[in-house]
Write a protein that holds these residues in place. Structure first.
Motif, short mmCIF file in Angstrom:
data_model
loop_
_atom_site.label_atom_id
_atom_site.label_comp_id
_atom_site.label_asym_id
_atom_site.label_seq_id
_atom_site.Cartn_x
_atom_site.Cartn_y
_atom_site.Cartn_z
N ILE A 72 30.82 41.96 -28.89
CA ILE A 72 29.80 41.49 -29.83
C ILE A 72 28.58 42.40 -29.72
CG2 ILE A 72 28.39 39.53 -30.51
CD1 ILE A 72 30.44 37.74 -29.14
N THR A 73 28.16 42.95 -30.85
CA THR A 73 27.03 43.88 -30.86
C THR A 73 25.92 43.35 -31.76
OG1 THR A 73 28.03 45.15 -32.67
CG2 THR A 73 28.49 45.88 -30.42
N ALA A 74 24.70 43.77 -31.45
CA ALA A 74 23.54 43.38 -32.25
C ALA A 74 23.49 44.24 -33.52
CB ALA A 74 22.26 43.57 -31.45
N GLU A 75 23.08 43.62 -34.63
CA GLU A 75 22.98 44.33 -35.91
C GLU A 75 21.54 44.56 -36.31
OE1 GLU A 75 26.37 43.28 -38.80
OE2 GLU A 75 26.00 41.41 -37.70
N VAL A 76 20.59 44.01 -35.53
CA VAL A 76 19.17 44.24 -35.77
C VAL A 76 18.49 44.51 -34.43
CG1 VAL A 76 19.04 42.86 -37.88
CG2 VAL A 76 18.67 41.77 -35.66
N THR A 77 17.27 45.01 -34.52
CA THR A 77 16.50 45.36 -33.33
C THR A 77 15.47 44.28 -33.03
OG1 THR A 77 16.78 47.71 -33.78
CG2 THR A 77 14.98 47.10 -32.32
N GLY A 78 15.23 44.04 -31.73
CA GLY A 78 14.19 43.08 -31.38
C GLY A 78 14.35 42.56 -29.97
N ARG A 79 13.45 41.66 -29.61
CA ARG A 79 13.46 41.05 -28.29
C ARG A 79 14.23 39.75 -28.34
NH1 ARG A 79 10.53 37.13 -26.09
NH2 ARG A 79 9.23 37.04 -27.98
N ILE A 80 15.06 39.50 -27.32
CA ILE A 80 15.85 38.27 -27.26
C ILE A 80 14.91 37.12 -26.93
CG2 ILE A 80 17.72 37.07 -26.09
CD1 ILE A 80 19.03 39.75 -25.58
N ALA A 81 14.83 36.15 -27.86
CA ALA A 81 13.91 35.03 -27.70
C ALA A 81 14.60 33.77 -27.18
CB ALA A 81 13.22 34.72 -29.03
N TRP A 82 15.93 33.70 -27.33
CA TRP A 82 16.65 32.49 -26.89
C TRP A 82 18.10 32.85 -26.62
CZ3 TRP A 82 20.93 30.06 -29.05
CH2 TRP A 82 21.26 28.80 -28.54
N VAL A 83 18.66 32.27 -25.57
CA VAL A 83 20.09 32.42 -25.28
C VAL A 83 20.68 31.03 -25.07
CG1 VAL A 83 19.92 34.73 -24.28
CG2 VAL A 83 19.70 32.73 -22.81
N SER A 84 21.92 30.87 -25.47
CA SER A 84 22.59 29.59 -25.30
C SER A 84 22.83 29.31 -23.82
CB SER A 84 23.93 29.61 -26.05
OG SER A 84 24.72 28.48 -25.71
N PRO A 85 22.73 28.05 -23.40
CA PRO A 85 23.05 27.73 -22.00
C PRO A 85 24.49 28.10 -21.63
CG PRO A 85 21.91 25.90 -23.06
CD PRO A 85 22.25 26.88 -24.14
N LYS A 86 25.35 28.19 -22.63
CA LYS A 86 26.75 28.54 -22.37
C LYS A 86 27.00 30.04 -22.42
CE LYS A 86 28.33 25.88 -25.67
NZ LYS A 86 29.29 25.17 -26.55
N PHE A 87 25.91 30.81 -22.64
CA PHE A 87 26.07 32.26 -22.73
C PHE A 87 26.15 32.87 -21.33
CE2 PHE A 87 24.41 36.63 -23.62
CZ PHE A 87 25.43 37.02 -24.48
N VAL A 88 27.27 32.54 -20.67
CA VAL A 88 27.58 33.05 -19.34
C VAL A 88 29.07 33.37 -19.32
CG1 VAL A 88 25.76 31.81 -18.11
CG2 VAL A 88 27.96 30.70 -18.49
N ALA A 89 29.48 34.20 -18.38
CA ALA A 89 30.91 34.51 -18.26
C ALA A 89 31.69 33.23 -18.01
CB ALA A 89 31.14 35.51 -17.13
#
Length: 398
Positions: A72-89
């Motif tokens: 999964i790749t980013a399609e825009v530029t910027g600072r990450i403001a939020w990540v899902s609690p499940k966004f872990v391996a």
């Protein structure tokens, strides 16, 4: 003096006479009768040849992989403001569920600006069309002949129409960029790797993580040409054809676990290094995300052994593998208990058995005992002879 000499020779004469008498008696004695003993044939075990229909299974092995795996790749530029609690391996996501969000302030501003530019372009186009209508009315009122395009303001209208289309395109891009600030799961899956963190500044094409789809797992099994001959493989020409069942097995925590899959296709080419064709086995819902259909989740990366359900072949004789030598020969015991070496045609061998398609008849006794030096014409005994001997002895005693 003469008497002394006689006493000296007398013992010698007696000894010689005794030896002579012993020799004469030994020669005169009759030899004992010679008893001839008959050599007992060696006792051997045998297998009775019985042709039957055999259901073959083809063994294989491989690693479990996901049918869909994507970075999964980013399609825009910027600072990450939020990540899902499940966004872990190891985190599970449904299709379309957000993984993370990029700060959208600049993109919201660009979106509002694009909306304003679109409204401005729409107003300018409407104004030019109105001017064109006024010019056309004035021109007709003076009846000055054919009205030129410039008099009707058609070039100005075309320019404003182009500006409107450009504003619409910029608004669509602004909406798309704003939507892309929220990165979503393209399909239901499990996150295999996480490559970014909260607050990190990312650019276009930054790899944020790897997602494995959990709808279907696949196992690539190498099959030889002879293995393929024993399996009904889907060809793709018949969409209704269902491939054979495949039993997968692995040891987890010291216990054997099994899963059932389906052979859906082959990869269609022969591997140039191993000279095999890879068949693909699919297992639906390997992680039990839809329903509890497996006793244990079939995790990606696990090594499994496979048994592919093969075709049925009639009139094959199954023998222990060791009963057939490397020259495809067996020892057959005739009705007279005589060994006879016979060449057979081996249809297939596996770890324990050899399947004979020609060279043996129903009821043939195939010797199983591994003799050191068996010979054609050699006499042997079988357990049947012992049973017959015991039966005769019991009858005589009765």
């Amino acid at each position: 003096m003469a008497m002394k000499k006689r006493f000296i020779f007398l013992p010698i004469i007696l000894i010689v006479a005794a030896i002579f008498i012993f020799i004469v008696m030994s020669m005169a004695r009759m030899p004992p009768p010679q008893e001839t003993t008959e050599r007992v044939p060696v006792l051997v075990e045998y297998h009775l040849a019985e042709p039957a229909e055999v259901q073959f299974t083809v063994p294989g092995q491989g690693n479990v992989i996901a049918r869909h795996a994507t970075q999964i790749t980013a399609e825009v530029t910027g600072r990450i403001a939020w990540v899902s609690p499940k966004f872990v391996a190891g985190g599970f996501f449904a299709e379309g569920e957000p993984l993370l969000r990029i700060d959208a302030f600049d993109y919201e501003t660009a979106h509002e600006e694009a909306k304003a530019n679109l409204a401005r372009a729409q107003a300018s186009l409407a104004e030019e069309r109105a001017r064109g209508q006024v010019a056309e009315a004035e021109w007709r009122s003076i009846e000055a002949g054919e009205i030129p395009d410039l008099g009707l303001r058609r070039p100005q209208i075309a320019s404003e129409l182009a500006n409107l289309q450009s504003a619409q395109a910029r608004l669509a891009k602004a909406e798309r960029d704003l939507e892309r600030t929220e990165i979503k799961a393209p399909f239901a899956g499990v996150l295999q790797a996480r490559n970014v963190n909260l607050g990190q500044y990312i650019s276009v094409n930054t790899n944020v993580g790897t997602l494995f789809g959990t709808d279907v797992a696949e196992v690539r099994i190498p099959l030889s040409d002879f293995d393929l001959a024993l399996v009904n493989v889907p060809t793709g020409r018949d969409s209704d054809f269902v491939g054979p069942d495949v039993r997968l097995q692995a040891n987890i925590g010291g216990r054997s676990q099994e899963w059932v899959g389906t052979l859906v296709r082959t990869e269609g080419v022969v591997d140039p290094d191993r000279r095999v064709t890879f068949a693909v086995v699919q297992v639906q819902d390997p992680y039990n995300r839809i329903e509890q259909q497996h006793p244990e989740p079939l995790t990606f990366g696990r090594f499994v052994r496979a048994e592919v359900k093969g075709i049925k072949v009639a009139d094959l004789i199954e023998l222990p593998r060791y009963a057939v030598n490397s020259n495809q020969q067996v020892w057959v015991i005739t009705d007279e208990n005589i060994l006879e070496q016979r060449t057979v045609e081996v249809y297939r061998r596996n770890q324990n058995s050899a399947y004979i398609s020609a060279g043996l008849n129903r009821g043939d006794k195939v010797m199983l005992t591994q003799l050191e030096n068996p010979l054609n014409g050699m006499k042997v005994r079988t357990p049947d002879d012992l049973e017959n001997t015991d039966a005769d002895s019991a009858a005589d005693e009765g």
